[in-house]
Design a protein around this motif. Structure first.
Motif: not given
Ligand code: GDP
Ligand code: MG
Length: 446
Positions: A111, A114-116, A252
């Motif tokens: 969360g 990472k994926t983003t 942000d």
């Molecule tokens: P992962 O579990 O590490 O792969 O995380 P995700 O990429 O799925 O992101 C988790 C949540 O954080 C999602 O709702 C994204 O849209 C949000 N998110 C990721 N990076 C950012 C960021 O730089 N700013 C904001 N506001 N949200 C982010």
């Protein structure tokens, strides 16, 4: 609030020539509070305060600054350095392998983004660096995670290597690497599974992927909102993997971003990028000094230092008051100090209506520009006096007046006028008690 607390301290520390244990102690306490409020972990706070102390003690305070202002400068500089400002702009660059593909491995809790960030990096590499990019997901625990990566990859127009939840992470990574070599991808980004907390199995798994593909970049992704916990997470990942850099996401949000400091404290690795939105263009090169200022709420503090710089030197005023009160004589040096004070307080225009009546009369009719010029000339005249003359102005008779006038480049009449004004001021000083003096200086500050 912090700004007000620091304002108070900056003011109480005026008029000392050197930073010392005692004149920095209170200010450092406030900085410490600011860092804790920004959610920096305690060990990182301690290390930082010790560093600032070491750098600051004995530092000379240039005459236009107070110790408080000088210390703010040291704090800002050192925090910037700790965030990586000294590393230079290359620190936020990614390395590319001599033999493509360059592999980037993403690590971090679930969360954090990472994926983003994989999507953001793919977009950045494709558009800014003109690289052919392949992404792959080794997150076999949540089927939706693979689909999510496919979606962001397609959105930015990069290539996606499909994987399934039945595969092993190491096999997925090797298969993707094989594919990337065959299809001449220049960069392969490997997304991994996170967990909600630190987890032995997760660490072993990602370490195995790392060992199998030997990435040139291993990026630790950390959420800026994470707070105190960031330090433990960073430690676990830093111990398990040879990290090459950090991505700080969700800047942000409204957190002060103290996690950045904790992570730097533990890993010592450069923070390469900042995530500043959920959207795939929300990735920025990390700006160390800006981050330092954000953590300290420094925008406010710097404005405050400016403010303090304009203010009255309370210590000088207090010294003068004490001198007058103890029956000491108001001499030309005191007069000059007062004139300098007036210049500091924003010129004559802002000052005239706050001055005692005698002084207002002296300047009546003159326009303010002229009045300011006159103050400068008066200072020039005092500068042309010998120390003896300044201490005992009654020594100044005709011959001395001519010499002083020549030295200051003015007519003798002007020296006379100035001496008259001085005498008026001197007699006024005699009437004022110490308290009255302070009151007057304060009301001038308005
Ligand atoms: P992962 O579990 O590490 O792969 O995380 P995700 O990429 O799925 O992101 C988790 C949540 O954080 C999602 O709702 C994204 O849209 C949000 N998110 C990721 N990076 C950012 C960021 O730089 N700013 C904001 N506001 N949200 C982010
Ligand atoms: Mg993910």
């Amino acid at each position: 609030n912090l700004t007000q607390r620091l304002a108070k301290v900056v003011k109480t520390m005026r008029g000392e020539a050197r930073l010392t244990e005692s004149n920095t102690a209170e200010m450092l306490r406030e900085v410490r509070m600011a860092l804790l409020e920004a959610d920096v972990a305690l060990p990182a706070v301690r290390e930082f305060i010790a560093k600032v102390k070491e750098k600051a003690l004995g530092e000379e305070v240039i005459s236009s600054l107070t110790p408080g202002q000088a210390l703010v400068g040291v704090v800002q500089r050192e925090l910037g350095a700790l965030m990586g400002a000294d590393l230079g702009p290359e620190a936020s660059q990614l390395s590319f392998a001599q033999q493509p593909p360059a592999i980037i491995l993403m690590a971090g809790l679930q969360g954090v983004g990472k994926t983003t960030t994989v999507g953001k990096l793919a977009k950045y590499l494709k558009e800014q660096k003109k690289k052919k990019v392949l992404t792959v997901s080794a997150d076999v625990y949540r089927p939706a995670a693979i689909a999510q990566l496919q979606s962001v990859t397609q959105q930015v127009g990069a290539d996606f290597f499909p994987s399934t939840a039945q595969d092993k992470p190491v096999d997925i990574a090797l298969a993707a690497l094989d594919w990337a070599k065959k299809h001449h991808h220049e960069v392969l980004i490997i997304d991994t599974a996170g967990r909600l907390g630190i987890d032995e199995e997760m660490m072993k798994e990602i370490a195995a992927v790392h060992g199998a593909v030997k990435p040139i970049e291993t990026l630790f992704v950390v959420d800026a909102m994470l707070g105190q916990d960031a330090i433990n997470t960073a430690k676990a990942f830093n111990d398990a993997l040879p990290l090459t850099g950090v991505v700080l996401t969700k800047l942000d949000g409204d957190s002060r971003g103290g996690a950045a400091l904790s992570v730097r404290h533990i890993t010592g690795k450069p923070i390469k990028f900042a995530g500043v939105s959920e959207k795939l263009d929300g990735l920025e090169a990390f700006d160390a000094q800006r981050m330092a200022n954000r953590i300290l709420g420094m925008g406010d503090i710097l404005a405050l230092v400016e403010e303090a710089r304009k203010g009255v030197d309370e210590k000088a005023a207090a010294e003068l008051a004490a001198k007058v009160k103890s029956g000491g004589k108001f001499d030309m040096n005191d007069f000059k100090a007062q004139l300098a004070q007036m210049k500091k307080m924003g010129g004559m225009a802002g000052l005239m209506d706050k001055l005692p009546a005698q002084f207002q009369q002296a300047a009546a009719g003159a326009n303010m520009d002229q009045a300011e010029k006159q103050v400068r000339r008066m200072v020039g005249i005092i500068d042309s006096m010998t120390p003896q003359e300044r201490a005992k102005p009654e020594l100044i008779k005709a011959a001395r007046k001519r010499r002083i006038a020549a030295g200051a480049g003015v007519q003798v009449q002007e020296v006379n006028r100035m001496l008259t004004q001085f005498e008026q001021m001197q007699s006024m000083m005699k009437k004022l008690s110490g308290g009255g003096m302070m009151k007057m200086m304060r009301s001038m500050k308005g």
